[in-house]
Design a protein around this motif. Sequence first.
Motif, PDB file in Angstrom:
ATOM      1  N   THR A  26     -22.103  25.373  18.033  1.00  0.00           N
ATOM      2  CA  THR A  26     -22.397  24.134  17.459  1.00  0.00           C
ATOM      3  C   THR A  26     -23.232  24.444  16.009  1.00  0.00           C
ATOM      4  OG1 THR A  26     -22.456  22.919  19.649  1.00  0.00           O
ATOM      5  CG2 THR A  26     -23.499  21.718  17.525  1.00  0.00           C
ATOM      6  N   ALA A  27     -22.751  23.814  14.955  1.00  0.00           N
ATOM      7  CA  ALA A  27     -23.555  24.011  13.840  1.00  0.00           C
ATOM      8  C   ALA A  27     -23.917  22.854  13.183  1.00  0.00           C
ATOM      9  CB  ALA A  27     -22.395  24.583  12.679  1.00  0.00           C
ATOM     10  N   ILE A  58     -28.550  31.165   7.428  1.00  0.00           N
ATOM     11  CA  ILE A  58     -28.723  30.167   8.695  1.00  0.00           C
ATOM     12  C   ILE A  58     -29.673  30.619   9.431  1.00  0.00           C
ATOM     13  CG2 ILE A  58     -26.221  30.230   8.972  1.00  0.00           C
ATOM     14  CD1 ILE A  58     -25.974  32.184  11.074  1.00  0.00           C
ATOM     15  N   ILE A  77     -18.723  32.493   8.745  1.00  0.00           N
ATOM     16  CA  ILE A  77     -18.453  31.088   9.417  1.00  0.00           C
ATOM     17  C   ILE A  77     -16.800  30.677   8.891  1.00  0.00           C
ATOM     18  CG2 ILE A  77     -19.346  28.528   9.537  1.00  0.00           C
ATOM     19  CD1 ILE A  77     -21.813  29.552   8.394  1.00  0.00           C
ATOM     20  N   LYS A  97     -26.449  27.620  19.180  1.00  0.00           N
ATOM     21  CA  LYS A  97     -26.320  26.729  17.875  1.00  0.00           C
ATOM     22  C   LYS A  97     -26.773  27.235  16.724  1.00  0.00           C
ATOM     23  CE  LYS A  97     -28.234  22.145  16.284  1.00  0.00           C
ATOM     24  NZ  LYS A  97     -29.164  21.253  16.517  1.00  0.00           N
ATOM     25  N   ILE A  98     -26.418  26.956  15.861  1.00  0.00           N
ATOM     26  CA  ILE A  98     -26.862  27.563  14.418  1.00  0.00           C
ATOM     27  C   ILE A  98     -27.283  26.181  13.466  1.00  0.00           C
ATOM     28  CG2 ILE A  98     -25.635  29.715  14.310  1.00  0.00           C
ATOM     29  CD1 ILE A  98     -23.778  28.401  12.161  1.00  0.00           C
ATOM     30  N   ASP A  99     -28.026  26.437  12.451  1.00  0.00           N
ATOM     31  CA  ASP A  99     -28.369  25.452  11.390  1.00  0.00           C
ATOM     32  C   ASP A  99     -27.935  26.179  10.118  1.00  0.00           C
ATOM     33  OD1 ASP A  99     -29.024  22.954  12.129  1.00  0.00           O
ATOM     34  OD2 ASP A  99     -31.467  23.589  12.320  1.00  0.00           O
ATOM     35  N   ILE A 100     -27.150  25.654   9.267  1.00  0.00           N
ATOM     36  CA  ILE A 100     -26.889  26.092   7.886  1.00  0.00           C
ATOM     37  C   ILE A 100     -27.702  25.643   6.862  1.00  0.00           C
ATOM     38  CG2 ILE A 100     -25.091  26.300   6.235  1.00  0.00           C
ATOM     39  CD1 ILE A 100     -23.029  25.611   8.755  1.00  0.00           C
ATOM     40  N   LYS A 114     -22.574  17.512  12.551  1.00  0.00           N
ATOM     41  CA  LYS A 114     -22.523  18.211  13.721  1.00  0.00           C
ATOM     42  C   LYS A 114     -21.124  18.883  13.755  1.00  0.00           C
ATOM     43  CE  LYS A 114     -23.621  18.239  18.388  1.00  0.00           C
ATOM     44  NZ  LYS A 114     -24.361  17.549  19.446  1.00  0.00           N
ATOM     45  N   LEU A 119     -17.971  31.973  14.514  1.00  0.00           N
ATOM     46  CA  LEU A 119     -18.758  32.976  13.688  1.00  0.00           C
ATOM     47  C   LEU A 119     -18.119  34.266  13.845  1.00  0.00           C
ATOM     48  CD1 LEU A 119     -22.498  32.038  14.509  1.00  0.00           C
ATOM     49  CD2 LEU A 119     -21.134  31.304  12.535  1.00  0.00           C
TER      50      LEU A 119
END
Length: 137
Positions: A26-27, A58, A77, A97-100, A114, A119
């Motif tokens: 999930t990003a 990220i 990505i 989960k990742i946060d960009i 979201k 990846l």
Amino acid sequence: MTGCENNLQSSYVSAEKNTEKTITVTATAYNSVERQTKKGNPSLAAWGDILVPGERAIAVSRDLIKKGLDHNEEVEIKGMPGIYVVKDKMNKRWKNKIDIYMGLNEKAARNWGKRTVELIYNPKNKEGKFDKLQQSL
């Protein structure tokens, strides 16, 4: 001796290609603003890096670190241009989960929302590349 050197290089390259991984996560997106990060210096990442607007970075959930997405790991990505680098880690409550990082552009982060992304990465060998090559000989 040149033949031996070419064989070593060939072994190293093929060993590196075999470690490529693809995972689905999930990003979401985040910015360098205090309400989204930490008080005092919102550009300071968890490993001590200073995030700079415009860089492709990220943050990863801590369970992904165990899967090879460690500090400074390069990732692709799928569907997005360029290579991103793991520069930050997320709160322990998040999983898979990742946060960009989107600099100061909060509108871009909100528009991202979201999503589910793939990846692609090549986990670094914790023993070092030379050790890995030596073991394959």
